[in-house]
Design a protein around this motif. Structure first.
Motif, mmCIF file in Angstrom:
data_model
loop_
_atom_site.group_PDB
_atom_site.id
_atom_site.type_symbol
_atom_site.label_atom_id
_atom_site.label_comp_id
_atom_site.label_asym_id
_atom_site.label_seq_id
_atom_site.Cartn_x
_atom_site.Cartn_y
_atom_site.Cartn_z
ATOM 1 N N ALA A 103 12.836 8.239 25.235
ATOM 2 C CA ALA A 103 11.552 8.330 24.533
ATOM 3 C C ALA A 103 10.396 7.677 25.277
ATOM 4 O O ALA A 103 9.231 7.919 24.937
ATOM 5 C CB ALA A 103 11.674 7.700 23.146
ATOM 6 N N ALA A 104 10.684 6.862 26.289
ATOM 7 C CA ALA A 104 9.630 6.122 26.989
ATOM 8 C C ALA A 104 8.505 7.014 27.519
ATOM 9 O O ALA A 104 7.320 6.668 27.367
ATOM 10 C CB ALA A 104 10.233 5.290 28.117
ATOM 11 N N PRO A 105 8.802 8.167 28.143
ATOM 12 C CA PRO A 105 7.710 9.017 28.639
ATOM 13 C C PRO A 105 6.751 9.477 27.543
ATOM 14 O O PRO A 105 5.583 9.775 27.814
ATOM 15 C CB PRO A 105 8.446 10.210 29.263
ATOM 16 N N ALA A 106 7.235 9.519 26.298
ATOM 17 C CA ALA A 106 6.392 9.963 25.186
ATOM 18 C C ALA A 106 5.257 8.990 24.896
ATOM 19 O O ALA A 106 4.280 9.355 24.230
ATOM 20 C CB ALA A 106 7.246 10.153 23.932
ATOM 21 N N LEU A 107 5.364 7.752 25.390
ATOM 22 C CA LEU A 107 4.308 6.772 25.166
ATOM 23 C C LEU A 107 3.031 7.126 25.921
ATOM 24 O O LEU A 107 1.934 6.704 25.536
ATOM 25 C CB LEU A 107 4.779 5.375 25.591
ATOM 26 N N VAL A 108 3.158 7.886 26.991
ATOM 27 C CA VAL A 108 1.999 8.203 27.824
ATOM 28 C C VAL A 108 1.720 9.694 27.914
ATOM 29 O O VAL A 108 0.714 10.104 28.500
ATOM 30 C CB VAL A 108 2.173 7.631 29.250
ATOM 31 N N ASN A 109 2.607 10.523 27.333
ATOM 32 C CA ASN A 109 2.431 11.964 27.489
ATOM 33 C C ASN A 109 2.851 12.679 26.219
ATOM 34 O O ASN A 109 4.003 12.562 25.787
ATOM 35 C CB ASN A 109 3.260 12.448 28.686
ATOM 36 N N LEU A 110 1.912 13.419 25.609
ATOM 37 C CA LEU A 110 2.196 14.141 24.368
ATOM 38 C C LEU A 110 3.233 15.229 24.589
ATOM 39 O O LEU A 110 4.089 15.474 23.734
ATOM 40 C CB LEU A 110 0.913 14.753 23.807
ATOM 41 N N THR A 111 3.184 15.900 25.742
ATOM 42 C CA THR A 111 4.144 16.953 26.053
ATOM 43 C C THR A 111 5.564 16.399 26.048
ATOM 44 O O THR A 111 6.490 17.039 25.535
ATOM 45 C CB THR A 111 3.840 17.584 27.427
ATOM 46 N N ALA A 112 5.727 15.207 26.622
ATOM 47 C CA ALA A 112 7.042 14.572 26.643
ATOM 48 C C ALA A 112 7.512 14.259 25.229
ATOM 49 O O ALA A 112 8.696 14.420 24.904
ATOM 50 C CB ALA A 112 6.993 13.293 27.476
ATOM 51 N N TYR A 113 6.578 13.823 24.369
ATOM 52 C CA TYR A 113 6.941 13.526 22.977
ATOM 53 C C TYR A 113 7.434 14.789 22.268
ATOM 54 O O TYR A 113 8.457 14.768 21.579
ATOM 55 C CB TYR A 113 5.739 12.953 22.229
ATOM 56 N N LEU A 114 6.712 15.887 22.434
ATOM 57 C CA LEU A 114 7.099 17.138 21.785
ATOM 58 C C LEU A 114 8.450 17.616 22.297
ATOM 59 O O LEU A 114 9.265 18.161 21.545
ATOM 60 C CB LEU A 114 6.022 18.206 22.036
ATOM 61 N N ALA A 115 8.690 17.425 23.607
ATOM 62 C CA ALA A 115 9.972 17.829 24.187
ATOM 63 C C ALA A 115 11.112 16.995 23.609
ATOM 64 O O ALA A 115 12.175 17.533 23.253
ATOM 65 C CB ALA A 115 9.931 17.686 25.705
ATOM 66 N N VAL A 116 10.896 15.690 23.483
ATOM 67 C CA VAL A 116 11.932 14.797 22.952
ATOM 68 C C VAL A 116 12.283 15.172 21.520
ATOM 69 O O VAL A 116 13.462 15.247 21.145
ATOM 70 C CB VAL A 116 11.474 13.330 23.031
ATOM 71 N N THR A 117 11.259 15.421 20.687
ATOM 72 C CA THR A 117 11.532 15.772 19.289
ATOM 73 C C THR A 117 12.253 17.116 19.186
ATOM 74 O O THR A 117 13.169 17.267 18.374
ATOM 75 C CB THR A 117 10.222 15.820 18.477
ATOM 76 N N SER A 118 11.842 18.087 20.005
ATOM 77 C CA SER A 118 12.501 19.391 19.990
ATOM 78 C C SER A 118 13.955 19.266 20.434
ATOM 79 O O SER A 118 14.864 19.855 19.829
ATOM 80 C CB SER A 118 11.768 20.380 20.897
ATOM 81 N N ILE A 119 14.184 18.488 21.493
ATOM 82 C CA ILE A 119 15.541 18.284 21.992
ATOM 83 C C ILE A 119 16.416 17.665 20.911
ATOM 84 O O ILE A 119 17.556 18.091 20.679
ATOM 85 C CB ILE A 119 15.524 17.381 23.238
#
Length: 331
Positions: free
Chosen positions: A207-223
């Motif tokens: 989840a760490a990349p989601a702190l700086v990138n919205l795309t990473a957050y969306l990818a983590v939640t979808s995964i």
């Protein structure tokens, strides 16, 4: 903490709903709340946009499997665990519907321009902006957000609990790397402490990349949601294919086959939706990275199964000597 979590969610929803209906001076009517259409995805095909909207509900209806993962620590687990699953779904349906209806009805500017502005709010969270606009009091709005954050903390706690019990169970079968370490139980607490910290650390890394990138957050939640639903439906599918399966005390009776196959088909459908691009144009920032992660995890699981897991997992007949009936326990 689980008891506090249950009350926090129930009372928290009541407070948020009450504030959104009592404090604002105006609300959207029922017709607008149920039928207003606003498309920020960039796609013009309405049915596709509608299906993308269904994903919000699928994000919400997860986590009910936690009751099963902690069943070894539950009294009368054969009925308490499935009852917990069913009740969590029912409460989510009722409470979630009331909450979403109240938040949507509290939108102050229902015009297309107003909704576009709401989607682009500087807070980054349209619901937070709805609280600010409807309540017209930053302090009260922040308090409602505090309730939401507290609920997310408790959800995270439940996720760590369930996840650590899964990794612990797999480790007892020597099915994951380092199993000997993760299968240890802390003699003081009676919990798999090593497994808990394994799940916490891996979750932080993911989840760490989601702190700086919205795309990473969306990818983590979808995964996360894709992985959960695949895990949910796998035993349902295997149960339908195994004609020798013996139902437990809590079962669906004659409706089992119908509901089981509906569940399998639905999960296949929503997993496909989750790997499709949600917005257009498709760029590095809007690309759906979930399919890549799902494939990587599937390959890893397959490799681990053929290289290690299948050598240690027992068949039902092989494990029969480990099963102790209730009558034997009473003796």
């Amino acid at each position: 903490l689980s008891n506090v979590s249950a009350w926090w969610h129930i009372v928290g929803v009541l407070i948020i709903v009450g504030a959104l209906w009592i404090i604002p001076t105006r609300h959207q009517d029922v017709g607008w709340t149920f039928t207003a259409w606003h498309n920020e995805t960039g796609w013009s095909f309405a049915p596709y946009v509608f299906l993308m909207g269904l994903l919000m509900a699928q994000y919400t209806y997860t986590g009910y499997d936690a009751s099963a993962h902690v069943s070894e620590e539950t009294k009368k687990a054969s009925t308490a665990a499935p009852r917990g699953i069913v009740m969590s779904v029912l409460i989510s349906i009722v409470g979630g519907w009331i909450l979403l209806f109240s938040i949507t009805a509290a939108i102050q500017d229902g015009s297309q321009a107003g909704l576009t502005k709401l989607a682009a709010t500087s807070t980054g969270l349209p619901p937070a902006q709805i609280f600010l606009d409807a309540l017209n009091n930053p302090t009260v709005a922040k308090f409602l957000l505090f309730i939401v954050c507290g609920a997310q903390f408790f959800c995270g706690m439940a996720s760590v609990t369930a996840n650590s019990r899964m990794s612990y169970a797999f480790s007892r079968d020597n099915a994951i790397p380092g199993s000997r370490l993760w299968a240890k139980v802390n003699p003081r607490t009676g919990t798999p402490t090593n497994s808990i910290w394994l799940c916490v650390v891996l979750s932080i890394i993911l989840a760490a990349p989601a702190l700086v990138n919205l795309t990473a957050y969306l990818a983590v939640t979808s995964i996360a949601v894709i992985g959960l639903y695949i895990a949910y439906v796998t035993p349902v599918l295997l149960r339908r294919l195994d004609k020798s399966f013996t139902p437990g005390v809590w079962n669906l009776g004659r409706w089992s086959a119908v509901i089981g196959w509906i569940a399998v088909v639905w999960v296949i459908f929503i997993v496909i939706l989750f790997v499709l691009p949600p917005v257009t144009p498709i760029t590095a920032d809007t690309f759906n990275y979930a399919p890549i992660a799902v494939v990587v995890v599937a390959l890893l699981a397959t490799v681990l199964w053929y290289t290690n897991g299948r050598k240690h997992f027992m068949t039902r007949d092989e494990a029969s000597h480990l099963t102790i009936s209730a009558d034997e326990l009473l003796k």
